[in-house]
Design a protein around this motif. Structure first.
Motif, PDB file in Angstrom:
ATOM      1  N   THR A   1       0.823  -1.202   0.000  1.00 30.00           N
ATOM      2  CA  THR A   1       0.000   0.000   0.000  1.00 30.00           C
ATOM      3  C   THR A   1       0.857   1.252   0.000  1.00 30.00           C
ATOM      4  OG1 THR A   1      -1.764  -1.157   1.161  1.00 30.00           O
ATOM      5  CG2 THR A   1      -1.794   1.250   1.251  1.00 30.00           C
ATOM      6  N   ILE A   2       1.849   1.298   0.865  1.00 32.32           N
ATOM      7  CA  ILE A   2       2.738   2.461   0.934  1.00 32.32           C
ATOM      8  C   ILE A   2       3.515   2.622  -0.363  1.00 32.32           C
ATOM      9  CG2 ILE A   2       4.797   3.359   2.104  1.00 32.32           C
ATOM     10  CD1 ILE A   2       3.623   2.136   4.691  1.00 32.32           C
ATOM     11  N   THR A   3       3.981   1.522  -0.933  1.00 35.02           N
ATOM     12  CA  THR A   3       4.738   1.581  -2.182  1.00 35.02           C
ATOM     13  C   THR A   3       3.867   2.077  -3.330  1.00 35.02           C
ATOM     14  OG1 THR A   3       6.066  -0.274  -1.408  1.00 35.02           O
ATOM     15  CG2 THR A   3       6.224   0.261  -3.717  1.00 35.02           C
ATOM     16  N   ILE A   4       2.635   1.621  -3.406  1.00 33.04           N
ATOM     17  CA  ILE A   4       1.745   2.044  -4.487  1.00 33.04           C
ATOM     18  C   ILE A   4       1.363   3.512  -4.321  1.00 33.04           C
ATOM     19  CG2 ILE A   4      -0.588   1.747  -5.419  1.00 33.04           C
ATOM     20  CD1 ILE A   4      -0.158  -1.278  -5.008  1.00 33.04           C
ATOM     21  N   VAL A   5       1.064   3.932  -3.096  1.00 36.58           N
ATOM     22  CA  VAL A   5       0.734   5.344  -2.868  1.00 36.58           C
ATOM     23  C   VAL A   5       1.934   6.226  -3.183  1.00 36.58           C
ATOM     24  CG1 VAL A   5       0.118   7.026  -1.088  1.00 36.58           C
ATOM     25  CG2 VAL A   5      -1.103   4.868  -1.224  1.00 36.58           C
ATOM     26  N   TRP A   6       3.128   5.818  -2.770  1.00 37.86           N
ATOM     27  CA  TRP A   6       4.342   6.575  -3.080  1.00 37.86           C
ATOM     28  C   TRP A   6       4.541   6.660  -4.588  1.00 37.86           C
ATOM     29  CZ3 TRP A   6       7.726   9.896  -1.333  1.00 37.86           C
ATOM     30  CH2 TRP A   6       8.928  10.062  -1.997  1.00 37.86           C
ATOM     31  N   SER A   7       4.343   5.560  -5.293  1.00 35.97           N
ATOM     32  CA  SER A   7       4.519   5.554  -6.745  1.00 35.97           C
ATOM     33  C   SER A   7       3.517   6.480  -7.425  1.00 35.97           C
ATOM     34  CB  SER A   7       4.363   4.138  -7.289  1.00 35.97           C
ATOM     35  OG  SER A   7       5.348   3.292  -6.753  1.00 35.97           O
ATOM     36  N   GLU A   8       2.302   6.536  -6.913  1.00 32.61           N
ATOM     37  CA  GLU A   8       1.300   7.439  -7.485  1.00 32.61           C
ATOM     38  C   GLU A   8       1.631   8.891  -7.186  1.00 32.61           C
ATOM     39  OE1 GLU A   8      -1.382   6.886  -9.416  1.00 32.61           O
ATOM     40  OE2 GLU A   8      -0.927   4.759  -9.545  1.00 32.61           O
ATOM     41  N   LEU A   9       2.197   9.168  -6.019  1.00 33.66           N
ATOM     42  CA  LEU A   9       2.540  10.546  -5.661  1.00 33.66           C
ATOM     43  C   LEU A   9       3.701  11.096  -6.484  1.00 33.66           C
ATOM     44  CD1 LEU A   9       2.170  10.518  -1.769  1.00 33.66           C
ATOM     45  CD2 LEU A   9       0.716  11.686  -3.432  1.00 33.66           C
ATOM     46  N   VAL A  10       4.673  10.263  -6.808  1.00 34.40           N
ATOM     47  CA  VAL A  10       5.854  10.739  -7.541  1.00 34.40           C
ATOM     48  C   VAL A  10       5.698  10.581  -9.052  1.00 34.40           C
ATOM     49  CG1 VAL A  10       7.392  10.318  -5.598  1.00 34.40           C
ATOM     50  CG2 VAL A  10       7.103   8.555  -7.337  1.00 34.40           C
ATOM     51  N   LEU A  11       4.526  10.159  -9.501  1.00 35.25           N
ATOM     52  CA  LEU A  11       4.286   9.958 -10.927  1.00 35.25           C
ATOM     53  C   LEU A  11       4.494  11.222 -11.762  1.00 35.25           C
ATOM     54  CD1 LEU A  11       3.436   7.713 -12.897  1.00 35.25           C
ATOM     55  CD2 LEU A  11       1.087   8.438 -12.561  1.00 35.25           C
ATOM     56  N   PRO A  12       4.023  12.405 -11.329  1.00 34.90           N
ATOM     57  CA  PRO A  12       4.207  13.585 -12.182  1.00 34.90           C
ATOM     58  C   PRO A  12       5.620  14.153 -12.194  1.00 34.90           C
ATOM     59  CG  PRO A  12       2.896  14.157 -10.253  1.00 34.90           C
ATOM     60  CD  PRO A  12       3.148  12.687 -10.201  1.00 34.90           C
ATOM     61  N   LEU A  13       6.492  13.692 -11.318  1.00 37.93           N
ATOM     62  CA  LEU A  13       7.857  14.220 -11.281  1.00 37.93           C
ATOM     63  C   LEU A  13       8.658  13.745 -12.487  1.00 37.93           C
ATOM     64  CD1 LEU A  13       8.652  13.690  -7.495  1.00 37.93           C
ATOM     65  CD2 LEU A  13       7.854  15.760  -8.628  1.00 37.93           C
ATOM     66  N   PRO A  14       9.613  14.559 -12.945  1.00 37.46           N
ATOM     67  CA  PRO A  14      10.407  14.149 -14.113  1.00 37.46           C
ATOM     68  C   PRO A  14      11.431  13.051 -13.815  1.00 37.46           C
ATOM     69  CG  PRO A  14      11.143  16.278 -13.313  1.00 37.46           C
ATOM     70  CD  PRO A  14       9.929  15.914 -12.507  1.00 37.46           C
ATOM     71  N   VAL A  15      11.636  12.744 -12.554  1.00 41.56           N
ATOM     72  CA  VAL A  15      12.604  11.720 -12.144  1.00 41.56           C
ATOM     73  C   VAL A  15      11.836  10.468 -11.742  1.00 41.56           C
ATOM     74  CG1 VAL A  15      14.523  11.224 -10.593  1.00 41.56           C
ATOM     75  CG2 VAL A  15      14.029  13.580 -11.225  1.00 41.56           C
ATOM     76  N   ASN A  16      12.377   9.293 -12.051  1.00 45.42           N
ATOM     77  CA  ASN A  16      11.748   8.029 -11.687  1.00 45.42           C
ATOM     78  C   ASN A  16      12.100   7.686 -10.242  1.00 45.42           C
ATOM     79  OD1 ASN A  16      10.531   5.548 -11.625  1.00 45.42           O
ATOM     80  ND2 ASN A  16      11.997   4.550 -12.965  1.00 45.42           N
ATOM     81  N   LEU A  17      11.162   7.922  -9.317  1.00 46.12           N
ATOM     82  CA  LEU A  17      11.367   7.608  -7.905  1.00 46.12           C
ATOM     83  C   LEU A  17      10.530   6.429  -7.440  1.00 46.12           C
ATOM     84  CD1 LEU A  17      11.406  11.226  -6.443  1.00 46.12           C
ATOM     85  CD2 LEU A  17      13.353   9.751  -6.931  1.00 46.12           C
ATOM     86  N   SER A  18       9.849   5.788  -8.356  1.00 47.31           N
ATOM     87  CA  SER A  18       8.982   4.667  -8.032  1.00 47.31           C
ATOM     88  C   SER A  18       9.795   3.381  -7.888  1.00 47.31           C
ATOM     89  CB  SER A  18       7.941   4.489  -9.138  1.00 47.31           C
ATOM     90  OG  SER A  18       7.262   3.278  -8.984  1.00 47.31           O
ATOM     91  N   PRO A  19       9.604   2.636  -6.794  1.00 44.18           N
ATOM     92  CA  PRO A  19      10.312   1.361  -6.655  1.00 44.18           C
ATOM     93  C   PRO A  19       9.923   0.365  -7.744  1.00 44.18           C
ATOM     94  CG  PRO A  19       9.283   1.992  -4.576  1.00 44.18           C
ATOM     95  CD  PRO A  19       8.851   2.972  -5.596  1.00 44.18           C
TER      96      PRO A  19
END
Length: 106
Positions: free
Chosen positions: A9-27
């Motif tokens: 859950t935390i990983t998916i929410v984090w991935s959704e939050l950093v989606l608009p950033l130009p850097v890939n921060l999603s695990p």
């Protein structure tokens, strides 16, 4: 099981939050890109590392599995909560072909 679900859950929410950033921060993005870059051999001539054969298909299967994992978890959470949702008994979903039209339209 609770720790695994909390982590997903935390990983998916984090991935959704950093989606608009130009850097890939999603695990998940890092894992998928690492698996995708490992399947290309980078050789000019054909050989064992040319991206064909059993090694490439196993990497492709692993890549599909890693891409499917968050989608399966999100679907499980969505449909579980949808079937548990009750609003004064009026909008309650039941088992196969037992729901009334009102809850299905909502």
């Amino acid at each position: 099981l609770a720790v695994v679900c909390a982590f997903l859950t935390i990983t998916i929410v984090w991935s959704e939050l950093v989606l608009p950033l130009p850097v890939n921060l999603s695990p998940f993005g890092h894992i998928i890109s690492a698996m995708g870059s490992s399947k290309g051999g980078g050789n000019e001539e054909e050989g064992p590392g040319d991206g064909h054969g059993p090694e490439a298909s196993s990497v492709g299967s692993g890549l599909a599995l890693m891409a499917l994992l968050p989608y399966l978890y999100m679907s499980l959470c969505t449909y579980y909560s949808l079937f548990k949702f009750k609003l004064f008994g009026l909008l309650e979903l039941h088992g196969p072909q037992e729901s009334t039209p009102g809850p299905l339209l909502f």
